[in-house]
Scaffold this motif. Structure first.
Motif, short mmCIF file in Angstrom:
data_model
loop_
_atom_site.label_atom_id
_atom_site.label_comp_id
_atom_site.label_asym_id
_atom_site.label_seq_id
_atom_site.Cartn_x
_atom_site.Cartn_y
_atom_site.Cartn_z
N SER A 166 10.30 11.26 15.65
CA SER A 166 10.71 12.59 17.58
C SER A 166 12.25 12.87 17.44
O SER A 166 13.11 12.23 16.24
N VAL A 167 12.55 13.73 18.17
CA VAL A 167 13.32 14.06 18.39
C VAL A 167 14.45 13.02 19.63
O VAL A 167 14.19 13.36 21.01
N ASN A 168 16.11 12.80 19.21
CA ASN A 168 16.36 12.76 19.72
C ASN A 168 17.78 13.54 20.05
O ASN A 168 17.92 13.91 19.35
N PRO A 169 18.48 13.24 21.40
CA PRO A 169 19.83 14.07 22.15
C PRO A 169 20.61 13.98 20.32
O PRO A 169 21.36 15.21 20.17
N ILE A 170 21.06 12.63 20.05
CA ILE A 170 22.31 12.99 18.91
C ILE A 170 21.60 13.86 17.69
O ILE A 170 22.08 14.39 17.06
N GLU A 171 20.53 14.24 17.82
CA GLU A 171 19.94 14.98 16.13
C GLU A 171 20.46 16.67 17.25
O GLU A 171 20.81 17.92 16.07
N ASN B 18 16.23 9.99 13.07
CA ASN B 18 16.15 8.64 12.40
C ASN B 18 15.22 8.33 13.02
O ASN B 18 15.25 6.82 12.34
N ASP B 19 14.25 8.53 14.07
CA ASP B 19 13.30 7.39 14.07
C ASP B 19 11.58 7.29 12.69
O ASP B 19 11.98 8.43 12.15
N VAL B 20 11.66 6.57 12.53
CA VAL B 20 10.43 6.51 11.89
C VAL B 20 9.37 5.82 11.89
O VAL B 20 9.41 4.46 11.97
N SER B 21 7.59 6.45 11.78
CA SER B 21 6.75 5.36 11.69
C SER B 21 5.79 5.77 10.65
O SER B 21 5.39 7.53 10.52
N GLY B 22 5.30 4.78 9.98
CA GLY B 22 4.95 5.01 8.41
C GLY B 22 4.08 4.63 8.30
O GLY B 22 3.80 3.19 8.75
N VAL B 23 4.20 4.10 6.67
CA VAL B 23 2.66 3.09 5.71
C VAL B 23 3.82 3.20 4.38
O VAL B 23 4.86 4.02 3.93
N VAL B 24 3.95 1.76 3.83
CA VAL B 24 4.16 1.78 3.05
C VAL B 24 4.31 1.89 1.83
O VAL B 24 2.51 1.44 1.60
N VAL B 25 4.41 2.69 0.71
CA VAL B 25 3.80 3.40 -0.42
C VAL B 25 4.82 2.47 -2.22
O VAL B 25 4.03 2.72 -2.63
N LYS B 26 5.59 1.87 -1.56
CA LYS B 26 6.71 2.05 -2.70
C LYS B 26 6.89 0.67 -1.68
O LYS B 26 8.70 0.44 -1.25
N THR B 27 7.80 -0.81 -3.11
CA THR B 27 8.45 -2.09 -2.85
C THR B 27 9.51 -2.26 -3.74
O THR B 27 9.44 -1.81 -4.91
N GLY B 28 10.65 -2.69 -3.48
CA GLY B 28 11.52 -3.52 -4.36
C GLY B 28 11.71 -4.57 -4.71
O GLY B 28 10.49 -5.46 -3.56
N ARG B 29 11.56 -4.67 -6.03
CA ARG B 29 11.57 -6.38 -6.31
C ARG B 29 12.18 -7.35 -5.36
O ARG B 29 11.63 -7.79 -5.70
#
Length: 343
Positions: free
Chosen positions: A39-44, A70-81
C-alpha cells in the motif's frame, strides 16, 4: 524479479519505471515473501520527492534504482535454516524495518520475527493496508508516552486527520481500547469517519475544534500545520496528559543542514518544546514508525474479533504505482490506497 523503481527523485509520473532487479537472498533468520499486495503511505511519496534522502540512503544502504514501499502482505516461499515458526505457504503480513529494497516488487526478504499471520477473512490488499499504520500508531500511543492499551479506557483522545491512513486506523484502535475519541476531517468525509466509531467528528473547514473540546487526556496529531498550539489548549494540565505529533522537522533539518547541524537543530527544537509543555503540565512527544511484531499481533486479534476493519479506498495494480501515488497525494482518499501485485 519485477519491481517499480525510481532512478531519481521527483513527481510520480516522471520517476517510476519497471525494472528487473535481483530477487533477494535470505539469511538464516529470514523468510522470502512473495508479495501479493502492498500500500501507499505518505512517507513513501515524500521519499520519492527526496525527503529524508540523507538518512534513508545511509540507513538503507541502497543505490538507484530503488523500490520504495513498506507494507507487505503475501506468502512465504522460502525459509532460512533458523526459522522454525513459519513454513512455505504461510500467509503473512509485515512492515519490516527500512533496509534494502522495499515492497513495490514481487519478493522481499524479511526477518521471520517480523512476520505475523495474515488476519483471517482479509484479502491480501486489505491486510497490506494495516502494518505500517499499526506500528506507527503503536509507537505514538504506546511506546513514546509509555502507556499500555488499558490506560486509554475512559480517556478522552483527539485524533487529527481521522480520514487519513493513520487517522482512520487510530480512531478504531482507540475505540477498541475503550477511549472516548474525537477527530477532525474535511466536510465530505464526516459521515465516513463517523462510521468508524468516532464519538465526535469535527469538520475542520466549518468548526474550530479548540472551541468545542476541553479537558482531553491525549492528542494525536497526524497532519501537522498549525495544530499544535490549539491542541495544547484543550489538554488537561495535570502532568499526565500527552501531545503526540507525527509531523516534526528531524529529517527535513538533516536534509537541509547535514547530519550534525540538522541533528543539533532538531534536538534543540524538541527539548525546547518538551520543556515548555512540561511547565504547562503536558507531556510532549514525537512519534514515528518502529517495527513491532507485538503491535501487529495485537491488531491481528482485534481485526479477527471484529474490532478493527481495514479502510481501503481503492487499489491499483503495481504497474500503475505512479497513479496510486498521485491519488494518495491528492488527499481524496479515505483511509489507504492499495497496490495489487499479480504474479
Amino acid at each position: 524479479m519485477l519491481a517499480m523503481t525510481i532512478n531519481t527523485y521527483g513527481p510520480a509520473e516522471e520517476v517510476f519505471q519497471p525494472s528487473n532487479i535481483p530477487t533477494p537472498d535470505i539469511r538464516d533468520d529470514e523468510v522470502l515473501v512473495q508479495i501479493k499486495a502492498t500500500s501507499v503511505n505518505p512517507i513513501e511519496f515524500k521519499m520519492r520527492e527526496g525527503y529524508g534522502r540523507r538518512v534513508f540512503s545511509k540507513k538503507r544502504g541502497f543505490e538507484f534504482p530503488v523500490a520504495l514501499g513498506n507494507d507487505v502482505s503475501g506468502v512465504v516461499v522460502k525459509t532460512g535454516r533458523k526459522v522454525k515458526h513459519l513454513k512455505n505457504g504461510d500467509e503473512v503480513f509485515a512492515a519490516p524495518e527500512v533496509t534494502g529494497q522495499g515492497s513495490y516488487c514481487e519478493y522481499r526478504a524479511i526477518k521471520a520475527s517480523h512476520c505475523i499471520a495474515k488476519p483471517k477473512g482479509l484479502s491480501f490488499e486489505e491486510a497490506a493496508s494495516l502494518p505500517y499504520v499499526t506500528m506507527t500508531s503503536w509507537s505514538a500511543l504506546i511506546t513514546k508516552p509509555k502507556l499500555c492499551p488499558e490506560d486509554y479506557r475512559g480517556k478522552k483522545v483527539l485524533v487529527h486527520g481521522g480520514s487519513g491512513g493513520i487517522g482512520s486506523f487510530a480512531v478504531q484502535l482507540l475505540k477498541a481500547w475503550g477511549a472516548y475519541v474525537a477527530t477532525t476531517c474535511s466536510t465530505g468525509k464526516v459521515e465516513a469517519v463517523r462510521q468508524l466509531g468516532a464519538d465526535q467528528v469535527i469538520d475542520y473547514k466549518q468548526e474550530d475544534f479548540s472551541q468545542l473540546l476541553s479537558d482531553f487526556d491525549v492528542v494525536l496529531d497526524t497532519v501537522g500545520g498549525n495544530q499544535e498550539a490549539p491542541s495544547l489548549s484543550i489538554l488537561k494540565t495535570n502532568g499526565k496528559s500527552h501531545y503526540i505529533t507525527l509531523v516534526f522537522p528531524a529529517l527535513a533539518n538533516i536534509d537541509q543542514y547535514g547530519f550534525l547541524r540538522g541533528a543539533f537543530k532538531t534536538i534543540k527544537t524538541f527539548l525546547g518544546k518538551k520543556k515548555a509543555c512540561k511547565k504547562q503540565g503536558i507531556q510532549y512527544h514525537w512519534g514515528m514508525f518502529s517495527s513491532s511484531p507485538e503491535a501487529l499481533e495485537h491488531v491481528r486479534q482485534l481485526v479477527e474479533n471484529g474490532k478493527i476493519r481495514p479502510v481501503l479506498d481503492r487499489c491499483f495494480p503495481l504497474d500503475q504505482i505512479a497513479q496510486a501515488h498521485s491519488y494518495a497525494e491528492s488527499g481524496q482518499a479515505t483511509g489507504k490506497v492499495g497496490i495489487s501485485i499479480a504474479q
